[in-house]
Design a protein around this motif. Sequence first.
Motif, short mmCIF file in Angstrom:
data_model
loop_
_atom_site.label_atom_id
_atom_site.label_comp_id
_atom_site.label_asym_id
_atom_site.label_seq_id
_atom_site.Cartn_x
_atom_site.Cartn_y
_atom_site.Cartn_z
N ALA A 64 0.83 -1.21 0.00
CA ALA A 64 0.00 0.00 0.00
C ALA A 64 0.86 1.25 0.00
O ALA A 64 0.58 2.22 -0.73
CB ALA A 64 -0.93 0.01 1.21
N ASN A 123 -4.32 -0.24 4.94
CA ASN A 123 -5.47 -0.49 4.07
C ASN A 123 -5.71 0.63 3.07
O ASN A 123 -6.78 0.70 2.45
CB ASN A 123 -6.73 -0.71 4.92
CG ASN A 123 -7.10 0.52 5.75
OD1 ASN A 123 -6.34 1.48 5.82
ND2 ASN A 123 -8.25 0.47 6.40
N TRP A 124 -4.72 1.51 2.88
CA TRP A 124 -4.86 2.60 1.90
C TRP A 124 -5.06 2.01 0.51
O TRP A 124 -4.44 1.00 0.15
CB TRP A 124 -3.60 3.48 1.91
CG TRP A 124 -3.63 4.60 0.91
CD1 TRP A 124 -4.08 5.87 1.14
CD2 TRP A 124 -3.20 4.58 -0.45
NE1 TRP A 124 -3.95 6.63 0.00
CE2 TRP A 124 -3.42 5.86 -1.01
CE3 TRP A 124 -2.66 3.58 -1.26
CZ2 TRP A 124 -3.11 6.17 -2.31
CZ3 TRP A 124 -2.36 3.87 -2.58
CH2 TRP A 124 -2.58 5.16 -3.10
N LYS A 125 -5.92 2.64 -0.26
CA LYS A 125 -6.18 2.19 -1.64
C LYS A 125 -6.13 3.39 -2.58
O LYS A 125 -6.30 4.53 -2.16
CB LYS A 125 -7.54 1.50 -1.74
CG LYS A 125 -7.62 0.18 -0.98
CD LYS A 125 -8.98 -0.47 -1.17
CE LYS A 125 -9.05 -1.79 -0.42
NZ LYS A 125 -10.38 -2.44 -0.60
N LEU A 126 -5.92 3.11 -3.85
CA LEU A 126 -5.93 4.17 -4.85
C LEU A 126 -7.26 4.91 -4.80
O LEU A 126 -8.32 4.28 -4.88
CB LEU A 126 -5.73 3.58 -6.25
CG LEU A 126 -4.31 3.20 -6.66
CD1 LEU A 126 -4.35 2.33 -7.91
CD2 LEU A 126 -3.48 4.45 -6.94
N LYS A 177 -4.81 6.38 -11.14
CA LYS A 177 -4.16 5.11 -11.44
C LYS A 177 -2.69 5.37 -11.71
O LYS A 177 -2.28 6.49 -12.02
CB LYS A 177 -4.81 4.45 -12.65
CG LYS A 177 -4.62 5.22 -13.96
CD LYS A 177 -5.23 4.47 -15.13
CE LYS A 177 -5.00 5.23 -16.44
NZ LYS A 177 -5.55 4.49 -17.60
N THR A 225 2.63 1.76 -3.44
CA THR A 225 1.72 2.32 -4.44
C THR A 225 1.43 3.79 -4.15
O THR A 225 1.43 4.62 -5.07
CB THR A 225 0.40 1.53 -4.46
OG1 THR A 225 0.68 0.16 -4.75
CG2 THR A 225 -0.55 2.09 -5.52
#
Length: 223
Positions: free
Chosen positions: A18, A127-130, A135, A21
């Motif tokens: 995470a 738990n970080w997400k894009l 993208k 990214t």
Amino acid sequence: MSSRVTTICRDLSELLPAAQTACRLLFQECFKAGIKNIFITETYRSQERQNYLYAQGRTRPGQIVTWTLTSNHKSRLAWDIAVGPPQSLYDVTTLNRVGAIARKLGITWGGDWIGSIDRPHFEVKANWKLPAGYKLEGKLNVPTNSKGQVQLIVEDKKEEIKVTQAWNPGSPAMKTETENFIAQAVKEGIIQESHLKDLQNGTMITDRLIGLYITIQQRRSNK
């Protein structure tokens, strides 16, 4: 003294997925905003090294460089950056611009902390997400020293466009003229009758019709 406490890790692969990214996305968006002279100064940091840094300015000579013994660097979720020439190493204007971009990406920026401001510091939760609408694009170069520049290389993917739709004449007169043209070529033995039948029943596609026209004209000119 162990060399591990004085060795700085700048390897992105040492971070959790995470954080890797998030860091890449931050550098990508900085590049797109025209900020190219930033670089990584530290990623993973062991507890032993954290203790060593915490002692600086307290029980060991030097200026205080950290305010905690439980940094997210040791959790592999944080990274520090600096600014390359022509700006100073920790140019406030540049770091503020990077911090503003980080906020939009859901990345925690140390410049927003109250009391213990740490502008070069960035971190995320495991738990970080894009975020929506973002993208990773192309090949990104994330520098680890002041001599490098952030680079983003996006391949230009050109898709071949094929005309596959059925031929649809603009008027009945055009349809009649085209059928007469193809019918005459059939009589001359230039093409097979099946082409005329496909044209009449609506299964002739545009690119095939164009190919037939070229073939007919070429063979007539060679007679």
